[in-house]
Motif scaffolding. Structure first.
Motif, mmCIF file in Angstrom:
data_model
loop_
_atom_site.group_PDB
_atom_site.id
_atom_site.type_symbol
_atom_site.label_atom_id
_atom_site.label_comp_id
_atom_site.label_asym_id
_atom_site.label_seq_id
_atom_site.Cartn_x
_atom_site.Cartn_y
_atom_site.Cartn_z
ATOM 1 N N ALA A 24 0.837 -1.207 0.000
ATOM 2 C CA ALA A 24 0.000 0.000 0.000
ATOM 3 C C ALA A 24 0.866 1.249 0.000
ATOM 4 N N VAL A 65 -5.330 5.986 5.893
ATOM 5 C CA VAL A 65 -5.903 4.935 5.060
ATOM 6 C C VAL A 65 -6.043 3.695 5.933
ATOM 7 N N LEU A 67 -6.599 -0.091 6.185
ATOM 8 C CA LEU A 67 -6.496 -1.321 5.400
ATOM 9 C C LEU A 67 -7.547 -2.338 5.830
ATOM 10 N N VAL A 93 -10.547 1.188 3.047
ATOM 11 C CA VAL A 93 -10.199 0.315 1.931
ATOM 12 C C VAL A 93 -10.686 -1.100 2.259
ATOM 13 N N GLY A 96 -9.628 -2.909 -0.887
ATOM 14 C CA GLY A 96 -8.366 -2.485 -1.458
ATOM 15 C C GLY A 96 -8.520 -1.766 -2.784
ATOM 16 N N ASP A 98 -9.945 1.464 -5.261
ATOM 17 C CA ASP A 98 -10.453 2.811 -5.490
ATOM 18 C C ASP A 98 -10.188 3.795 -4.352
ATOM 19 N N ILE A 99 -8.954 3.921 -3.954
ATOM 20 C CA ILE A 99 -8.605 5.004 -3.040
ATOM 21 C C ILE A 99 -8.664 6.299 -3.827
ATOM 22 N N SER A 104 -5.605 0.365 -6.897
ATOM 23 C CA SER A 104 -5.880 -0.830 -6.130
ATOM 24 C C SER A 104 -4.763 -1.087 -5.149
ATOM 25 N N LEU A 105 -5.120 -1.260 -3.869
ATOM 26 C CA LEU A 105 -4.113 -1.555 -2.856
ATOM 27 C C LEU A 105 -3.961 -3.047 -2.608
#
Length: 107
Positions: A24, A65, A67, A93, A96, A98-99, A104-105
């Motif tokens: 990330a 953010v 996770l 997220v 994971g 669309d931040i 993508s994370l």
């Protein structure tokens, strides 16, 4: 400049969870952010010492953010409420995705 703190679970499956933080962080840094997180801290500190360091990192940021799995972590939950209290933007997220701009994370 946007500074971002990453919060999430580390305990349990430590190596896999830490890898999620580093992945990330790489992706967020690729968007020009300065990224901070606890996954790179040394082993052996007490929980209060870790939280003191993490709260200092959170204070240096504009956003946090969260996770996947953060709600199962007492530390990440405390970080969430601290970030909320001091008025940071909070990005969840759950999958994971669309931040920002479809990033993508989690693969």
């Amino acid at each position: 400049m946007i500074t971002t703190y990453i919060a999430g679970p580390i305990s349990g499956n430590v190596e896999a969870n830490k890898q999620a933080f580093f992945k990330a962080a790489d992706q967020l840094a690729g968007t020009g952010r300065v990224v901070l997180h606890s996954a790179g801290l040394p082993f052996g500190l007490t929980e209060p010492q870790y939280m003191d360091i993490c709260y200092a990192m959170i204070r240096a940021c504009n956003e946090i953010v969260m996770l996947p799995g953060w709600r199962r972590s007492a530390g990440a939950t405390a970080e969430y409420y601290y970030a909320k209290k001091i008025g940071l933007k909070i990005v969840f997220v759950p999958t994971g995705i669309d931040i920002e701009r479809g990033m993508s994370l989690v693969s």
